[in-house]
Design an enzyme around this catalytic site. Structure first.
Site, mmCIF file in Angstrom:
data_model
loop_
_atom_site.group_PDB
_atom_site.id
_atom_site.type_symbol
_atom_site.label_atom_id
_atom_site.label_comp_id
_atom_site.label_asym_id
_atom_site.label_seq_id
_atom_site.Cartn_x
_atom_site.Cartn_y
_atom_site.Cartn_z
ATOM 1 N N ASP A 60 9.294 -20.875 -14.777
ATOM 2 C CA ASP A 60 9.691 -22.044 -13.986
ATOM 3 C C ASP A 60 8.589 -23.098 -13.925
ATOM 4 O OD1 ASP A 60 11.438 -19.682 -12.052
ATOM 5 O OD2 ASP A 60 12.311 -21.178 -13.366
ATOM 6 N N GLY A 61 7.349 -22.646 -13.974
ATOM 7 C CA GLY A 61 6.265 -23.628 -13.960
ATOM 8 C C GLY A 61 6.305 -24.507 -15.193
ATOM 9 N N ARG A 65 6.939 -28.585 -15.493
ATOM 10 C CA ARG A 65 6.106 -29.516 -16.267
ATOM 11 C C ARG A 65 6.946 -30.263 -17.300
ATOM 12 N NH1 ARG A 65 0.471 -28.024 -15.959
ATOM 13 N NH2 ARG A 65 0.239 -26.516 -14.294
ATOM 14 N N ASN A 134 11.031 -29.657 -7.328
ATOM 15 C CA ASN A 134 11.262 -28.595 -6.334
ATOM 16 C C ASN A 134 11.037 -29.088 -4.909
ATOM 17 O OD1 ASN A 134 12.047 -26.433 -7.877
ATOM 18 N ND2 ASN A 134 10.034 -25.477 -7.953
ATOM 19 N N GLU A 135 9.807 -29.415 -4.581
ATOM 20 C CA GLU A 135 9.510 -29.806 -3.188
ATOM 21 C C GLU A 135 8.171 -30.522 -3.074
ATOM 22 O OE1 GLU A 135 9.039 -26.115 -3.776
ATOM 23 O OE2 GLU A 135 7.091 -27.015 -4.259
ATOM 24 N N ARG A 145 -5.423 -21.511 8.590
ATOM 25 C CA ARG A 145 -5.031 -21.798 9.972
ATOM 26 C C ARG A 145 -3.799 -22.688 9.913
ATOM 27 N NH1 ARG A 145 -10.035 -24.085 13.004
ATOM 28 N NH2 ARG A 145 -8.471 -24.295 14.657
ATOM 29 N N ARG A 162 3.576 -26.513 14.440
ATOM 30 C CA ARG A 162 2.330 -25.789 14.109
ATOM 31 C C ARG A 162 2.762 -24.706 13.133
ATOM 32 N NH1 ARG A 162 1.804 -27.018 19.310
ATOM 33 N NH2 ARG A 162 -0.192 -27.772 20.140
ATOM 34 N N ASP A 164 2.087 -22.837 8.801
ATOM 35 C CA ASP A 164 1.272 -22.778 7.567
ATOM 36 C C ASP A 164 1.489 -24.063 6.781
ATOM 37 O OD1 ASP A 164 1.256 -19.258 6.564
ATOM 38 O OD2 ASP A 164 0.669 -20.296 8.413
ATOM 39 N N GLN A 233 2.023 -27.831 -8.273
ATOM 40 C CA GLN A 233 1.172 -28.100 -9.435
ATOM 41 C C GLN A 233 0.337 -29.361 -9.291
ATOM 42 O OE1 GLN A 233 3.248 -27.642 -13.106
ATOM 43 N NE2 GLN A 233 4.087 -25.683 -12.504
HETATM 44 N N1 LIG Z 1 6.026 -18.056 -1.352
HETATM 45 C C1 LIG Z 1 6.675 -18.589 -2.403
HETATM 46 O O1 LIG Z 1 7.789 -18.233 -2.796
HETATM 47 C C2 LIG Z 1 5.997 -19.702 -3.141
HETATM 48 C C3 LIG Z 1 4.662 -20.010 -2.915
HETATM 49 C C4 LIG Z 1 4.098 -21.056 -3.658
HETATM 50 C C5 LIG Z 1 4.850 -21.766 -4.581
HETATM 51 N N2 LIG Z 1 6.149 -21.419 -4.740
HETATM 52 C C6 LIG Z 1 6.995 -22.151 -5.667
HETATM 53 O O2 LIG Z 1 6.430 -22.154 -6.968
HETATM 54 C C7 LIG Z 1 6.763 -23.413 -7.544
HETATM 55 C C8 LIG Z 1 5.861 -23.656 -8.722
HETATM 56 O O3 LIG Z 1 6.308 -22.710 -9.698
HETATM 57 P P1 LIG Z 1 5.218 -22.121 -10.712
HETATM 58 O O4 LIG Z 1 5.946 -21.171 -11.598
HETATM 59 O O5 LIG Z 1 4.422 -23.228 -11.308
HETATM 60 O O6 LIG Z 1 4.242 -21.402 -9.714
HETATM 61 P P2 LIG Z 1 4.125 -19.867 -9.484
HETATM 62 O O7 LIG Z 1 3.760 -19.220 -10.761
HETATM 63 O O8 LIG Z 1 3.290 -19.695 -8.276
HETATM 64 O O9 LIG Z 1 5.678 -19.535 -9.158
HETATM 65 C C9 LIG Z 1 6.081 -19.112 -7.873
HETATM 66 C C10 LIG Z 1 7.427 -18.458 -8.042
HETATM 67 O O10 LIG Z 1 8.450 -19.441 -7.750
HETATM 68 C C11 LIG Z 1 9.428 -19.358 -8.779
HETATM 69 N N3 LIG Z 1 10.118 -20.649 -8.856
HETATM 70 C C12 LIG Z 1 9.585 -21.843 -9.178
HETATM 71 N N4 LIG Z 1 10.539 -22.794 -9.130
HETATM 72 C C13 LIG Z 1 11.701 -22.175 -8.773
HETATM 73 C C14 LIG Z 1 13.038 -22.617 -8.513
HETATM 74 N N5 LIG Z 1 13.362 -23.903 -8.611
HETATM 75 N N6 LIG Z 1 13.968 -21.703 -8.136
HETATM 76 C C15 LIG Z 1 13.636 -20.398 -8.021
HETATM 77 N N7 LIG Z 1 12.387 -19.917 -8.224
HETATM 78 C C16 LIG Z 1 11.426 -20.812 -8.591
HETATM 79 C C17 LIG Z 1 8.644 -18.998 -10.005
HETATM 80 O O11 LIG Z 1 9.465 -18.468 -11.001
HETATM 81 C C18 LIG Z 1 7.701 -17.949 -9.448
HETATM 82 O O12 LIG Z 1 8.364 -16.707 -9.357
HETATM 83 C C19 LIG Z 1 6.596 -24.399 -6.408
HETATM 84 O O13 LIG Z 1 7.373 -25.577 -6.624
HETATM 85 C C20 LIG Z 1 7.133 -23.598 -5.227
HETATM 86 O O14 LIG Z 1 8.512 -23.864 -5.018
HETATM 87 C C21 LIG Z 1 6.746 -20.410 -4.062
HETATM 88 N N1 LIG Z 2 1.969 -26.609 -20.071
HETATM 89 C C1 LIG Z 2 1.191 -25.956 -19.187
HETATM 90 N N2 LIG Z 2 -0.106 -26.263 -19.081
HETATM 91 C C2 LIG Z 2 -0.888 -25.602 -18.212
HETATM 92 N N3 LIG Z 2 -0.459 -24.648 -17.358
HETATM 93 C C3 LIG Z 2 0.837 -24.330 -17.432
HETATM 94 C C4 LIG Z 2 1.728 -24.942 -18.349
HETATM 95 N N4 LIG Z 2 2.953 -24.419 -18.182
HETATM 96 C C5 LIG Z 2 2.829 -23.499 -17.201
HETATM 97 N N5 LIG Z 2 1.568 -23.460 -16.741
HETATM 98 C C6 LIG Z 2 1.066 -22.641 -15.637
HETATM 99 O O1 LIG Z 2 1.111 -21.298 -16.043
HETATM 100 C C7 LIG Z 2 1.575 -20.526 -14.955
HETATM 101 C C8 LIG Z 2 2.645 -19.630 -15.441
HETATM 102 O O2 LIG Z 2 3.587 -20.461 -16.125
HETATM 103 P P1 LIG Z 2 5.151 -20.202 -15.916
HETATM 104 O O3 LIG Z 2 5.541 -20.544 -14.535
HETATM 105 O O4 LIG Z 2 5.856 -20.887 -17.031
HETATM 106 O O5 LIG Z 2 5.283 -18.644 -16.180
HETATM 107 P P2 LIG Z 2 5.558 -17.554 -15.085
HETATM 108 O O6 LIG Z 2 4.839 -17.920 -13.823
HETATM 109 O O7 LIG Z 2 5.278 -16.285 -15.747
HETATM 110 O O8 LIG Z 2 7.135 -17.664 -14.905
HETATM 111 P P3 LIG Z 2 7.960 -17.913 -13.554
HETATM 112 O O9 LIG Z 2 7.397 -19.211 -13.014
HETATM 113 O O10 LIG Z 2 9.358 -18.024 -14.037
HETATM 114 O O11 LIG Z 2 7.705 -16.741 -12.659
HETATM 115 C C9 LIG Z 2 2.139 -21.442 -13.897
HETATM 116 O O12 LIG Z 2 1.303 -21.366 -12.760
HETATM 117 C C10 LIG Z 2 2.058 -22.789 -14.491
HETATM 118 O O13 LIG Z 2 1.518 -23.759 -13.588
#
Ligand SMILES: NC(=O)c1ccc[n+]([C@@H]2O[C@H](COP(=O)([O-])OP(=O)(O)OC[C@H]3O[C@@H](n4cnc5c(N)ncnc54)[C@H](O)[C@@H]3O)[C@@H](O)[C@H]2O)c1
Ligand SMILES: Nc1ncnc2c1ncn2[C@@H]1O[C@H](COP(=O)(O)OP(=O)(O)OP(=O)(O)O)[C@@H](O)[C@H]1O
Length: 275
Positions: A60-61, A65, A134-135, A145, A162, A164, A233
């Protein structure tokens, strides 16, 4: 379609290798291909601009991107599940070729996802302005805190939290951080906004589902070091007297689909599995 983009996660070699295979498959069918990362898309926008579809190979990350590239160049995103959860993926590494056959023959469909825009005003001047799929999250910058933030809806004071953190999520983000913080799942077609507190202290106010034209304003009720994060991100440090405005963005992000709309619900519980 003449030109397809293939974006991979540079931190995951398997996504680069899959990208090479997909690029070769597309080239054999006479299509032009851009193959790169979100960084190279930013460095050479003129090379990625002609793409009519952008594949995102990763989790999803990576989709988040790729979405920023897609929004900039108004091209739809096709998520290819190569991450841990890959909630936003439409196809897998195995089914991507079948999916591409559907889209290249004019099949499939494209949705429009709402985005949120965050503006930071300092002494009345806009000093930050960016989009999120996302948000937008407001949270503490340092020690674990609470952040003490006053919230207004369309300039009408709502309450002081108040917590996180506090976030405004889109429907797309409703299955991400917002869900983990106790928010509801919104249908991806919804253009409503979600206001959710993250681990709110003694708050009785549940998550609010707000109409798309709403303006949510955050101001710090206590001067702790604070930050806003967009899609987990991109972040921006907030100073004590800053004002943060979150609204629905004019822009949209389009996702390509090869499965019917109901596929979202058909696979929702399975995709929200927890490892
Ligand atoms: N406690 C939590 O669940 C938590 C904490 C921090 C960030 N996040 C989410 O992670 C997102 C960034 O994703 P990332 O992959 O770069 O970071 P990350 O690797 O920390 O991913 C956090 C988790 O959120 C999931 N996720 C991300 N977008 C999603 C969506 N639209 N629907 C369902 N699951 C989703 C990812 O697959 C991963 O399992 C942020 O936008 C935020 O929504 C979640
Ligand atoms: N093009 C990119 N350049 C640098 N960092 C990246 C890039 N794509 C993803 N990342 C970072 O690598 C981490 C993992 O990437 P990604 O979310 O695609 O895989 P994952 O976390 O294993 O899968 P999911 O998010 O579905 O659980 C994320 O924190 C994301 O911010």
């Amino acid at each position: 379609m003449q030109t397809i983009g293939v974006l991979y996660n540079p931190l995951v070699p398997a996504t680069a290798q899959a990208g090479e295979r997909i690029a070769a498959w597309l080239g054999e069918r006479g299509l032009s291909v851009w193959l790169g990362t979100s960084q190279s898309a930013r460095d050479e926008p003129e090379l990625v601009a002609p793409c009519e579809l952008l594949l995102a190979l990763g989790g999803d990350g990576t989709v988040l991107r790729a979405a920023r590239v897609g929004i900039t160049h108004t091209m739809p995103i096709l998520g290819v599940a190569m991450g841990h959860l890959s909630f936003m993926a439409e196809v897998t590494e195995e089914s991507v070729f079948e999916g591409l056959e559907v889209l290249l023959s004019g099949g499939g469909w494209y949705d429009q996802r709402t985005l949120v825009r965050a503006r930071v005003l300092r002494q009345g001047q806009e000093i930050y302005n960016d989009l999120a799929l996302n948000e937008v999250l407001l949270s503490r910058r340092d020690v674990a805190r609470v952040v003490h933030v006053s919230v207004a809806i369309d300039d009408m004071p709502l309450t002081s939290y108040r917590a996180d953190g506090v976030l405004v999520s889109t429907a797309t983000g409703s299955t991400a951080y917002a869900l983990a913080a106790g928010g509801p799942v919104l249908d991806p077609r919804s253009d409503s906004l979600l206001l959710v507190t993250v681990a709110g202290h003694l708050t009785s106010l549940p998550a609010l589902v707000l109409p798309p034209a709403t303006k949510i304003t955050w101001t710090l009720a206590r001067h702790h070091p604070t930050i806003i994060s967009l899609d987990g991100q991109w972040s921006f440090p907030i100073e004590p007297d800053d004002q943060i405005e979150v609204t629905r963005a004019e822009e949209i992000c389009r996702f390509a689909h090869v499965y019917p709309q109901a596929h979202f619900y058909q696979t929702l519980t399975q995709r929200l599995r927890r490892q």
